[in-house]
Design a protein around this motif. Structure first.
Motif, PDB file in Angstrom:
ATOM      1  N   ASP A   1       0.842  -1.194   0.000  1.00 36.26           N
ATOM      2  CA  ASP A   1       0.000   0.000   0.000  1.00 36.26           C
ATOM      3  C   ASP A   1       0.878   1.244   0.000  1.00 36.26           C
ATOM      4  O   ASP A   1       2.008   1.231   0.498  1.00 36.26           O
ATOM      5  CB  ASP A   1      -0.922   0.016   1.221  1.00 36.26           C
ATOM      6  CG  ASP A   1      -1.893  -1.152   1.241  1.00 36.26           C
ATOM      7  OD1 ASP A   1      -2.049  -1.784   0.176  1.00 36.26           O
ATOM      8  OD2 ASP A   1      -2.471  -1.440   2.290  1.00 36.26           O
ATOM      9  N   ARG A   2       0.351   2.334  -0.534  1.00 37.09           N
ATOM     10  CA  ARG A   2       1.106   3.580  -0.630  1.00 37.09           C
ATOM     11  C   ARG A   2       0.849   4.421   0.633  1.00 37.09           C
ATOM     12  O   ARG A   2      -0.285   4.814   0.894  1.00 37.09           O
ATOM     13  CB  ARG A   2       0.721   4.333  -1.903  1.00 37.09           C
ATOM     14  CG  ARG A   2       0.960   3.501  -3.147  1.00 37.09           C
ATOM     15  CD  ARG A   2       0.623   4.225  -4.425  1.00 37.09           C
ATOM     16  NE  ARG A   2      -0.762   4.620  -4.543  1.00 37.09           N
ATOM     17  CZ  ARG A   2      -1.760   3.800  -4.848  1.00 37.09           C
ATOM     18  NH1 ARG A   2      -1.517   2.506  -5.030  1.00 37.09           N
ATOM     19  NH2 ARG A   2      -2.986   4.232  -4.950  1.00 37.09           N
TER      20      ARG A   2
ATOM     21  N   PHE B   1       1.935   7.785   3.097  1.00 39.07           N
ATOM     22  CA  PHE B   1       2.558   9.103   2.965  1.00 39.07           C
ATOM     23  C   PHE B   1       2.141  10.004   4.122  1.00 39.07           C
ATOM     24  O   PHE B   1       1.134   9.769   4.800  1.00 39.07           O
ATOM     25  CB  PHE B   1       2.162   9.762   1.632  1.00 39.07           C
ATOM     26  CG  PHE B   1       0.677   9.873   1.410  1.00 39.07           C
ATOM     27  CD1 PHE B   1      -0.052  10.957   1.891  1.00 39.07           C
ATOM     28  CD2 PHE B   1       0.003   8.872   0.741  1.00 39.07           C
ATOM     29  CE1 PHE B   1      -1.415  11.046   1.688  1.00 39.07           C
ATOM     30  CE2 PHE B   1      -1.370   8.946   0.533  1.00 39.07           C
ATOM     31  CZ  PHE B   1      -2.083  10.041   1.006  1.00 39.07           C
TER      32      PHE B   1
ATOM     33  N   CYS C   1       7.116   9.539   2.351  1.00 38.97           N
ATOM     34  CA  CYS C   1       6.325   8.590   1.578  1.00 38.97           C
ATOM     35  C   CYS C   1       7.129   7.307   1.420  1.00 38.97           C
ATOM     36  O   CYS C   1       8.357   7.314   1.515  1.00 38.97           O
ATOM     37  CB  CYS C   1       5.923   9.154   0.209  1.00 38.97           C
ATOM     38  SG  CYS C   1       7.299   9.721  -0.792  1.00 38.97           S
TER      39      CYS C   1
ATOM     40  N   LEU D   1       4.744   4.360  -3.120  1.00 37.39           N
ATOM     41  CA  LEU D   1       4.263   5.622  -3.677  1.00 37.39           C
ATOM     42  C   LEU D   1       5.303   6.241  -4.607  1.00 37.39           C
ATOM     43  O   LEU D   1       4.961   6.769  -5.668  1.00 37.39           O
ATOM     44  CB  LEU D   1       3.921   6.593  -2.550  1.00 37.39           C
ATOM     45  CG  LEU D   1       3.333   7.938  -2.998  1.00 37.39           C
ATOM     46  CD1 LEU D   1       2.022   7.728  -3.746  1.00 37.39           C
ATOM     47  CD2 LEU D   1       3.120   8.865  -1.818  1.00 37.39           C
TER      48      LEU D   1
ATOM     49  N   ARG E   1       5.073   4.460  -7.802  1.00 39.31           N
ATOM     50  CA  ARG E   1       3.844   4.799  -8.523  1.00 39.31           C
ATOM     51  C   ARG E   1       4.008   6.105  -9.291  1.00 39.31           C
ATOM     52  O   ARG E   1       3.483   6.274 -10.392  1.00 39.31           O
ATOM     53  CB  ARG E   1       2.676   4.885  -7.532  1.00 39.31           C
ATOM     54  CG  ARG E   1       1.360   5.411  -8.149  1.00 39.31           C
ATOM     55  CD  ARG E   1       0.913   4.596  -9.363  1.00 39.31           C
ATOM     56  NE  ARG E   1       0.570   3.242  -9.006  1.00 39.31           N
ATOM     57  CZ  ARG E   1      -0.642   2.849  -8.626  1.00 39.31           C
ATOM     58  NH1 ARG E   1      -1.615   3.715  -8.567  1.00 39.31           N
ATOM     59  NH2 ARG E   1      -0.865   1.587  -8.334  1.00 39.31           N
TER      60      ARG E   1
ATOM     61  N   ASP F   1       0.565  16.734  -5.105  1.00 43.69           N
ATOM     62  CA  ASP F   1      -0.076  15.940  -6.162  1.00 43.69           C
ATOM     63  C   ASP F   1      -0.147  16.694  -7.481  1.00 43.69           C
ATOM     64  O   ASP F   1      -0.245  16.078  -8.545  1.00 43.69           O
ATOM     65  CB  ASP F   1      -1.489  15.531  -5.723  1.00 43.69           C
ATOM     66  CG  ASP F   1      -1.463  14.429  -4.683  1.00 43.69           C
ATOM     67  OD1 ASP F   1      -0.859  13.383  -4.963  1.00 43.69           O
ATOM     68  OD2 ASP F   1      -2.028  14.614  -3.599  1.00 43.69           O
TER      69      ASP F   1
ATOM     70  N   ASN G   1      -8.729   3.124  -6.041  1.00 41.45           N
ATOM     71  CA  ASN G   1      -7.949   3.169  -4.812  1.00 41.45           C
ATOM     72  C   ASN G   1      -8.883   3.211  -3.617  1.00 41.45           C
ATOM     73  O   ASN G   1      -9.960   3.837  -3.677  1.00 41.45           O
ATOM     74  CB  ASN G   1      -7.052   4.410  -4.764  1.00 41.45           C
ATOM     75  CG  ASN G   1      -5.913   4.324  -5.761  1.00 41.45           C
ATOM     76  OD1 ASN G   1      -5.384   3.245  -5.998  1.00 41.45           O
ATOM     77  ND2 ASN G   1      -5.547   5.449  -6.354  1.00 41.45           N
TER      78      ASN G   1
END
Length: 695
Positions: free
Chosen positions: A184-185, A187, A198, A202, A205, A219, A261
């Motif tokens: 799992d990501r 952060f 992070c 992530l 990704r 982001d 997600n």
């Protein structure tokens, strides 16, 4: 003046003047004498104060000749810290005594002193008389003695602080390793939604190599603007209101593919409770969503098979259902007439037709041109090959991706279901092949609705359990680690900024607290890593025959000091000939967790570890304490990740609630079971069974 020629009156006048001058000088002398005595007393007092300060300082103070390091003067703390007495040191140089672990560091010190005349916060490693090493923090200045430059230096022993820093760094590395190995990501963002921390998932990704390419950015630097704006607005709302965003399903488009997600974001607070950012975790649930859709489609088809009598309506239902997952614009079925050996098309529909078209053909069918002007070839050989192989195959032109799906029953193949992946560039994937083969089998077998419902319920149950475990794990990271780490940060800040003004006792007290927090975090991370390894199936399981008394004694020995501090006696009531067949590491973990919990929740009293025969194959091990007991409402949740069972110990000791889950899984790994009997205010008995015998 000629006194011989003076008259009597003149002599008397001179005498009077001399007397006055004498009296004035006498008065001045007496004043100077008093002033001298006062100055002398002050100097004496200053010398006494300096002497006391010099000798009672907890830090090492010494004076060396600058040229060769010859010791001129040392205080008592120098002896306490290094082990060298005044007699052993005075008249010798630091190089002769080999005190500097790295002599080049002394050259660095001399160089800095030569440039500025004084040095502060100079770190070096020194060798004690017994050969052991210590870390020192030095402040030094140049003074003149007898016209020759000397160095006055004060050295603080910071070995314990360096050890704490190393332990803290190890804990950070453990936590980093744990987080980076989670798919799992994860952060952390600041108040402006910029990435602060992070994990590897992530970073990858985002298509980056390390955190330096992500840290400080938002982001907006990685996501489409419309998606980045949504993330930003959600996070600013969390920061504004303090309300978390839990298990939020978020669709997104990655290239030409839609992905899903499952996002959880919670406010990050400092030790005063102020929001300083957010912590988030994002799980890719695309495969889960795809499976959910496929299960729904499968359920619709099975339900249609069970309830629809008309073949045309059934095939239309199949077509519409499959379009949800394979984008089929056209659909038809070629079936075998078992009696005649012929195959025919009982149903055909495409995007240009509003009603089914039926065709009956002979085995010699070679081709047919649909209204789409896309040729479709289905020879007798191709048809037989499809139904005999049982595989999904491309049987048309790649641009329209015609796909044949065998239909089978226990009695044998009955035909082929044909779909068109309308304008799919990649024809069909392996996943589609597997699923379509399954669909073909399901249609032919006509699986009952109840089985599909049970499968859906089971999958949903597993998904809920997975989410519960993930939420619990996330809670442990976001909550249980935040407090101790905040304490670490605050304590190290105090040490960094105020250490020069702090007493030895103050430093020792802070060091004790840091050590306590480090032990707590280390125990938590050990349990988290063990649990993670167990869940991923990478934990080794190796059974050995071992004496139970020896195993328990070795395991609890390090815990006796903690028990003694709380006036708790630990008693072993285990037969000397009791032998168990166990994975030593796992059972040590079980015993250590259970005895540690007993100590944690007992103010003073007694803990008894006992063993007795349970049945022909198992021994029962019990850990009984005289502690505070367990509230009845918590007992059903003790051995699971659901529910909040965390309670502080009798002296505020922290608890993650993960240790008992590890105990349960380790015991069950041995084929045993674990349970608890407790009465609030009167203590608890934790019992578990393990393969073994008492001879």
């Amino acid at each position: 003046m000629d006194y011989d020629n003076l008259s009597k009156e003149e002599l008397i006048q001179v005498l009077n003047e001399v007397t006055k001058a004498y009296e004035a000088l006498k008065e001045l002398y007496e004043k100077d004498t008093l002033l001298f005595k006062e100055v002398e007393e002050r100097i004496s007092r200053s010398e006494e104060i300096f002497k006391k300060s010099f000798q009672t300082s907890p830090d090492s103070i010494c004076i060396n000749r600058l040229s060769d390091g010859l010791y001129i003067l040392i205080n008592e703390s120098f002896t306490k810290i290094t082990g060298y007495t005044e007699k052993e040191v005075l008249g010798k140089s630091s190089l002769e005594l080999n005190i500097w672990h790295d002599p080049e560091r002394r050259n660095d010190l001399i160089k800095e002193l030569g440039e500025s005349g004084k040095v502060e916060n100079f770190e070096a490693i020194f060798r004690k008389k017994d050969g052991s090493l210590i870390h020192g923090l030095m402040s030094a200045t140049i003074i003149e003695l007898g016209g020759e430059p000397h160095m006055l230096n004060i050295t603080k022993d910071i070995s314990s602080i360096k050890k704490i820093e190393e332990e803290l760094e190890n804990e950070r590395n453990l936590l980093r390793t744990l987080i980076d190995n989670i798919p799992d990501r994860i952060f952390i963002k600041d108040l402006k939604s910029r990435f602060v921390i992070c994990n590897k998932a992530l970073i990858e990704r985002f298509g980056k190599k390390d955190i330096s390419e992500v840290k400080g950015k938002s982001d907006f630097d990685f996501q489409p603007r419309i998606l980045a704006e949504k993330f930003y607005n959600d996070e600013q709302e969390i920061i504004r209101t303090g309300q978390p965003l839990i298990n939020h399903e978020e669709p997104r488009v990655l290239g030409e593919e839609q992905r899903w997600n499952l996002i959880t974001k919670v406010p990050l607070r400092d030790s005063q409770g102020n929001i300083i950012g957010i912590v988030g975790i994002a799980k890719d649930i695309t495969e889960i969503k795809r499976q959910e859709t496929e299960r729904k489609v499968l359920y619709e088809i099975i339900k249609g098979i069970s309830t629809t009598a008309n073949l045309d309506e059934l095939l239309k239902l199949i077509h519409e259902s499959l379009k949800k997952i394979v984008y089929a614009e056209n659909c038809f079925v070629a079936l075998i007439d078992r009696e005649t050996g012929e195959f025919y098309f009982p149903y055909f529909i495409d995007k240009y037709d509003s009603v089914p078209q039926k065709f009956k053909v002979n085995k010699s069918l070679t081709s047919y041109v649909f209204k789409t002007n896309e040729p479709f070839l289905l020879t007798e050989d191709k048809f037989n090959k499809l139904i005999d192989s049982g595989k999904v195959e491309l049987i048309g032109t790649p641009s329209k991706s015609w796909v044949g799906i065998p239909l089978r029953t226990p009695e044998g193949s009955i035909g082929v279901l044909v779909l068109q992946y309308y304008e799919r560039k990649d024809a069909y994937s392996q996943h589609d092949i597997d699923f379509l083969t399954s669909i073909g089998s399901q249609i032919a077998f006509a699986i009952e609705r109840k089985k599909a419902e049970e499968e859906i319920m089971l999958k949903n149950s597993l998904l809920k359990k997975s989410n519960a475990e993930k939420d619990k794990f996330f809670s442990i990271i976001a909550h249980d680690l935040r407090g101790p780490l905040s304490a670490f940060m605050e304590a190290t800040k105090i040490l960094t900024e105020e250490i020069q003004d702090m007493s030895y006792d103050e430093i020792r007290e802070i060091s004790k607290e840091l050590n306590k927090e480090a032990s707590s975090i280390y125990a938590l991370l050990e349990n988290l890593l063990e649990w993670s390894r167990l869940q991923r199936g990478v934990l080794m399981f190796e059974l050995k025959n071992v004496k139970l008394l020896e195993l328990v004694g070795t395991t609890i020995e390090p815990l006796r000091a903690a028990a003694a501090r709380k006036n708790i006696e630990i008693e072993l009531n285990i037969p000397a000939d009791a032998e168990v067949e166990a994975d030593i590491h796992m059972i040590e973990t079980v015993i250590r967790n259970l005895v540690s919990n007993a100590i944690k929740f007992t103010t003073e009293g007694k803990i008894t570890v006992s063993a007795e025969k349970y049945d022909e194959r198992f021994i029962k091990v019990g850990i009984m304490d005289t502690g505070i007991g367990i509230p009845p409402e918590l007992i059903p949740h003790l051995f699971s990740l659901t529910g909040n069972v965390k309670r502080p110990g009798t002296e505020g000791e922290p608890s993650s609630g993960l240790g008992l889950l590890l105990c349960k899984e380790f015991v069950e790994k041995h084929g045993g079971k674990i349970w608890v009997e407790s009465e609030e205010g009167k203590g608890s008995i934790f019992s578990f069974t393990i393969p073994g015998k008492i001879f």
